[in-house]
Scaffold this motif. Structure first.
Motif, PDB file in Angstrom:
ATOM      1  N   ILE A   1       0.859  -1.184   0.000  1.00 12.69           N
ATOM      2  CA  ILE A   1       0.000   0.000   0.000  1.00 12.69           C
ATOM      3  C   ILE A   1       0.893   1.231   0.000  1.00 12.69           C
ATOM      4  CG2 ILE A   1      -1.883   1.192   1.185  1.00 12.69           C
ATOM      5  CD1 ILE A   1      -2.265  -1.613   2.684  1.00 12.69           C
ATOM      6  N   ILE A   2       0.898   1.951  -1.111  1.00 16.51           N
ATOM      7  CA  ILE A   2       1.777   3.107  -1.304  1.00 16.51           C
ATOM      8  C   ILE A   2       0.927   4.364  -1.390  1.00 16.51           C
ATOM      9  CG2 ILE A   2       3.505   4.170  -2.821  1.00 16.51           C
ATOM     10  CD1 ILE A   2       3.958   1.384  -4.041  1.00 16.51           C
ATOM     11  N   SER A   3       1.386   5.464  -0.774  1.00 21.01           N
ATOM     12  CA  SER A   3       0.663   6.727  -0.985  1.00 21.01           C
ATOM     13  C   SER A   3       1.398   7.897  -0.369  1.00 21.01           C
ATOM     14  CB  SER A   3      -0.744   6.657  -0.380  1.00 21.01           C
ATOM     15  OG  SER A   3      -1.515   7.768  -0.807  1.00 21.01           O
ATOM     16  N   SER A   4       1.237   9.045  -0.991  1.00 20.75           N
ATOM     17  CA  SER A   4       1.484  10.312  -0.300  1.00 20.75           C
ATOM     18  C   SER A   4       0.234  10.594   0.532  1.00 20.75           C
ATOM     19  CB  SER A   4       1.745  11.435  -1.307  1.00 20.75           C
ATOM     20  OG  SER A   4       0.751  11.449  -2.308  1.00 20.75           O
ATOM     21  N   HIS A   5       0.361  11.487   1.499  1.00 23.36           N
ATOM     22  CA  HIS A   5      -0.764  11.735   2.402  1.00 23.36           C
ATOM     23  C   HIS A   5      -1.817  12.636   1.751  1.00 23.36           C
ATOM     24  CE1 HIS A   5       0.035   9.687   6.140  1.00 23.36           C
ATOM     25  NE2 HIS A   5       1.299  10.065   6.107  1.00 23.36           N
ATOM     26  N   ASN A   6      -3.025  12.534   2.266  1.00 26.33           N
ATOM     27  CA  ASN A   6      -4.149  13.326   1.772  1.00 26.33           C
ATOM     28  C   ASN A   6      -5.055  13.701   2.936  1.00 26.33           C
ATOM     29  OD1 ASN A   6      -5.941  14.596   0.026  1.00 26.33           O
ATOM     30  ND2 ASN A   6      -7.059  12.723  -0.428  1.00 26.33           N
ATOM     31  N   GLY A   7      -4.463  14.280   3.956  1.00 22.47           N
ATOM     32  CA  GLY A   7      -5.253  14.753   5.085  1.00 22.47           C
ATOM     33  C   GLY A   7      -5.157  13.853   6.298  1.00 22.47           C
ATOM     34  N   GLU A   8      -5.290  14.485   7.437  1.00 24.25           N
ATOM     35  CA  GLU A   8      -5.164  13.786   8.719  1.00 24.25           C
ATOM     36  C   GLU A   8      -6.254  12.742   8.918  1.00 24.25           C
ATOM     37  OE1 GLU A   8      -5.940  16.074  12.375  1.00 24.25           O
ATOM     38  OE2 GLU A   8      -3.838  15.689  12.851  1.00 24.25           O
ATOM     39  N   ASN A   9      -7.466  13.031   8.450  1.00 23.93           N
ATOM     40  CA  ASN A   9      -8.600  12.134   8.671  1.00 23.93           C
ATOM     41  C   ASN A   9      -8.800  11.129   7.547  1.00 23.93           C
ATOM     42  OD1 ASN A   9      -9.230  13.370  11.110  1.00 23.93           O
ATOM     43  ND2 ASN A   9     -10.471  14.943  10.106  1.00 23.93           N
ATOM     44  N   ASN A  10      -7.887  11.105   6.588  1.00 21.98           N
ATOM     45  CA  ASN A  10      -7.996  10.174   5.472  1.00 21.98           C
ATOM     46  C   ASN A  10      -7.774   8.743   5.961  1.00 21.98           C
ATOM     47  OD1 ASN A  10      -6.623   8.613   3.052  1.00 21.98           O
ATOM     48  ND2 ASN A  10      -7.778  10.314   2.162  1.00 21.98           N
ATOM     49  N   PRO A  11      -8.497   7.746   5.386  1.00 24.97           N
ATOM     50  CA  PRO A  11      -8.298   6.356   5.809  1.00 24.97           C
ATOM     51  C   PRO A  11      -6.855   5.883   5.710  1.00 24.97           C
ATOM     52  CG  PRO A  11     -10.283   6.539   4.485  1.00 24.97           C
ATOM     53  CD  PRO A  11      -9.615   7.875   4.428  1.00 24.97           C
TER      54      PRO A  11
ATOM     55  N   ASP B   1       2.766  25.957   0.611  1.00 27.04           N
ATOM     56  CA  ASP B   1       2.007  25.545   1.783  1.00 27.04           C
ATOM     57  C   ASP B   1       1.781  24.043   1.841  1.00 27.04           C
ATOM     58  OD1 ASP B   1       1.777  28.228   2.489  1.00 27.04           O
ATOM     59  OD2 ASP B   1      -0.047  28.476   1.307  1.00 27.04           O
ATOM     60  N   GLY B   2       1.893  23.354   0.713  1.00 32.57           N
ATOM     61  CA  GLY B   2       1.657  21.909   0.698  1.00 32.57           C
ATOM     62  C   GLY B   2       2.912  21.077   0.871  1.00 32.57           C
ATOM     63  N   ALA B   3       4.062  21.720   1.137  1.00 36.38           N
ATOM     64  CA  ALA B   3       5.322  20.980   1.202  1.00 36.38           C
ATOM     65  C   ALA B   3       5.333  19.937   2.311  1.00 36.38           C
ATOM     66  CB  ALA B   3       6.492  21.952   1.377  1.00 36.38           C
ATOM     67  N   ASP B   4       4.788  20.273   3.471  1.00 38.68           N
ATOM     68  CA  ASP B   4       4.800  19.316   4.579  1.00 38.68           C
ATOM     69  C   ASP B   4       4.092  18.023   4.196  1.00 38.68           C
ATOM     70  OD1 ASP B   4       6.253  20.861   6.322  1.00 38.68           O
ATOM     71  OD2 ASP B   4       4.504  21.742   7.300  1.00 38.68           O
ATOM     72  N   GLU B   5       2.923  18.149   3.576  1.00 33.12           N
ATOM     73  CA  GLU B   5       2.154  16.967   3.218  1.00 33.12           C
ATOM     74  C   GLU B   5       2.714  16.268   1.991  1.00 33.12           C
ATOM     75  OE1 GLU B   5      -2.238  15.848   3.812  1.00 33.12           O
ATOM     76  OE2 GLU B   5      -2.230  17.253   2.136  1.00 33.12           O
ATOM     77  N   GLU B   6       3.067  17.027   0.983  1.00 34.99           N
ATOM     78  CA  GLU B   6       3.497  16.442  -0.287  1.00 34.99           C
ATOM     79  C   GLU B   6       4.904  15.867  -0.232  1.00 34.99           C
ATOM     80  OE1 GLU B   6       1.976  16.073  -3.154  1.00 34.99           O
ATOM     81  OE2 GLU B   6       0.219  17.340  -3.107  1.00 34.99           O
ATOM     82  N   LEU B   7       5.784  16.495   0.542  1.00 32.70           N
ATOM     83  CA  LEU B   7       7.192  16.101   0.534  1.00 32.70           C
ATOM     84  C   LEU B   7       7.653  15.413   1.808  1.00 32.70           C
ATOM     85  CD1 LEU B   7       8.757  19.300  -1.102  1.00 32.70           C
ATOM     86  CD2 LEU B   7       8.081  17.178  -2.235  1.00 32.70           C
ATOM     87  N   PHE B   8       7.062  15.787   2.953  1.00 31.40           N
ATOM     88  CA  PHE B   8       7.605  15.317   4.223  1.00 31.40           C
ATOM     89  C   PHE B   8       6.636  14.449   5.021  1.00 31.40           C
ATOM     90  CE2 PHE B   8      10.031  19.170   3.167  1.00 31.40           C
ATOM     91  CZ  PHE B   8      11.291  18.594   3.083  1.00 31.40           C
ATOM     92  N   CYS B   9       5.620  13.921   4.341  1.00 33.04           N
ATOM     93  CA  CYS B   9       4.732  12.898   4.922  1.00 33.04           C
ATOM     94  C   CYS B   9       4.035  13.374   6.194  1.00 33.04           C
ATOM     95  CB  CYS B   9       5.515  11.607   5.207  1.00 33.04           C
ATOM     96  SG  CYS B   9       6.375  10.938   3.767  1.00 33.04           S
TER      97      CYS B   9
END
Length: 552
Positions: A204-214, A274-282
């Motif tokens: 199961i591979i993914s970048s993140h998409n929000g704190e409440n994402n499954p 603004d999206g660097a934390d989520e897109e790059l640093f998980c």
């Protein structure tokens, strides 16, 4: 005595400055064993090799990752080694499930490359239709476009573009890519885990998409030990330490240096903003997730679509009316005119406008529906600090010249209400939609726009601010909409050192243009009953709308 703790050691991700990263990389070179060349590439980077080592010894592996680090590329190698092996050596089918058709096609292409690199006997890439059968209702069967490579071992790699219920009847190694962006991740994993009973594997591979994402909840459960799965994270700095920038230099032909890597790292972080934390640093964003995978947005972008901008100082609103009108007309004729002239007169036109006057900008987004129902965007217009009267003037100037104009949709909330009403009075209340945004409007219309973008059915300008506006749209309580968060403009204003705020303006204008293009408008020709109607008569006034359309 222990070594002193440096400031950079206390920070992670984008908090590490360019200078600190340059220093850290120089120090890392100094600690290399004699004779080891850090720029000598192996076939897989360190984190890519660790992926294959992990899946070899674990039935379920969860991998939160940074974007564009080549994790899926390594998974392709894993799939080839798995499916090319004999059953006695652990061989099995590989079933790849991506976010869209392009991901499926790209994965199969990567697997074809690996098959040749590993000298594995494999057939040509084949395209076929995969039957996605609803076991509860066999008549509810979808045919999903898929791709396949068959190996001499008797196993195959199958790449699918969406969630197949028929996984329950299959066996093998399931790779779920960009899991956080699947519509029903939990249902998909239930089907995939059924394969584990007879010796299958799941990655199961993914970048993140929000704190409440499954996907994030799954990661937290694994970290907490609630599931017996393997998990390891690959963020942007992990990839850099293992040689990601070396590979970039090999492709671009540049020489690797710590200074060059530090500058490149800082540039990439600045691009994501603004999206660097989520897109790059998980680090998942708090309370919400991205509505669209950024790769989907980027795939719709074209460099030949200009973003036409006009900004004036506050004093412009108080210049004489004739002067303001003349300047607006000149700007329209010189800047917008050449692009309007290139529109195809055979196809119907529509537009959307997100209105702003003080804090936000106005964006006018025209579209034409051309062959294959593709929504062609000829240009977009961005107006910042332009008076109400000139915004109306510019909008009417554009719409009056749109070929076969059929409909428009305007933001009718707040200050936009007057502009929307003026447009409805000029072009007809059945032609102009005065949209007051609501949860119901977003719920009904954003999924339609998403479907169009995922199928590459609408052109977007290739501009960092447009990308940022579309990325700002989040899933909030299950509905795609713009949060209260504002972003900083990254285009021309940023280059001049000016800080200008945006609030998803281009994305909303694009959504309104898409909405307008779906409106049930009947187009028809119109010829006045008498070309010699007396000047000033009621019927003459009604006949002349500037766009060749009857107004009643």
């Amino acid at each position: 005595m222990s070594a002193p703790v440096r400031d950079a050691d206390l920070r992670t991700g984008r908090a590490i400055t360019e200078a600190e990263w340059r220093k850290l990389r120089r120090e890392s070179l100094a600690s290399l064993p004699p004779g080891l060349d850090a720029t000598d590439p192996s076939i897989l980077l360190g984190y890519q090799r660790r992926l294959l080592e992990t899946t070899a010894t674990n039935q379920v592996t969860v991998l939160p990752k940074s974007r564009r680090t080549g994790v899926t590329w390594a998974a392709g190698a894993d799939g080839v080694l798995t499916s090319a092996a004999a059953r006695t050596a652990g061989g099995m089918d590989t079933l790849y499930i991506g976010y869209n058709l392009d991901m499926a096609r790209e994965f199969i292409d990567v697997c074809g490359m690996w098959a040749k690199a590993f000298s594995q006997a494999a057939g040509e890439v084949g395209e076929f239709l995969f039957d996605d059968v609803n076991e509860a209702d066999p008549s509810d069967t979808r045919r999903i476009q898929a791709f396949r490579i068959a190996f001499a071992s008797g196993f195959e790699i199958v790449a699918l573009s969406s969630r197949p219920r028929s996984l329950r009847g299959k066996q093998g190694y399931v790779i779920v890519d960009e899991a956080a962006f699947h519509d029903d991740l939990q249902g998909l994993l239930k089907a995939a885990f059924a394969l584990l009973i007879w010796g299958g594997k799941v990655l199961i591979i993914s970048s993140h998409n929000g704190e409440n994402n499954p996907f994030n909840r799954l990661c937290q459960d694994v970290y907490a030990g609630r599931f017996p799965y393997a998990i390891f994270q690959v963020d942007f700095d992990d990839a850099l330490r293992d040689g990601l920038y070396h590979r970039v230099c090999l492709r671009t032909g540049e020489a690797w240096t710590p200074e060059g890597e530090a500058a490149w790292r800082a540039k990439i972080i600045a691009i994501y903003g603004d999206g660097a934390d989520e897109e790059l640093f998980c680090i998942p964003s708090e309370g919400m997730g991205f509505w669209l995978l950024p790769a989907v947005i980027e795939a719709c972008m074209r460099r030949d679509i200009p973003v036409l901008r006009w900004e004036m100082p506050p004093s412009f609103a108080f210049r004489p009316e004739a002067e303001r009108e003349a300047m607006a007309r000149t700007w329209c004729e010189s800047v917008i005119g050449p692009h309007l002239a290139r529109l195809d007169p055979r196809y119907p036109s529509f537009f959307g406008q997100d209105f702003g006057r003080v804090a936000d900008l106005s964006v006018i987004w025209p579209v034409q529906i051309v062959a294959a129902l593709y929504r062609e965007t000829p240009f977009t217009v961005e107006l910042r600090n332009i008076p109400f009267a000139q915004q109306k003037q510019i909008l009417f100037w554009i719409v009056d010249r749109l070929p076969r104009f059929c409909g428009g949709a305007l933001d009718a909330g707040g200050n936009g209400a007057a502009q929307a009403e003026y447009a409805a009075q000029r072009y007809g209340e059945h032609v102009i939609a005065q949209v007051k945004f609501s949860i119901e409007w977003y719920r009904e219309n954003m999924p339609k726009l998403k479907d169009t973008l995922e199928s590459r059915g609408m052109a977007l300008p290739a501009h960092p601010d447009v990308l940022g506006d579309f990325r700002l749209i989040k899933m909030i309580d299950g509905i795609a909409r713009v949060p209260k968060t504002r972003t900083t403009e990254k285009g021309e204003g940023a280059a001049e050192g000016k800080t200008k705020q945006r609030h998803g303006d281009a994305a909303i204008a694009g959504a309104l243009a898409h909405y307008a293009s779906l409106m049930p408008v009947s187009e028809y020709g119109y010829t006045p009953a008498s070309a010699a109607a007396p000047t000033g008569s009621l019927f003459a006034d009604l006949d002349r709308d500037g766009g060749g359309r009857a107004l009643w």
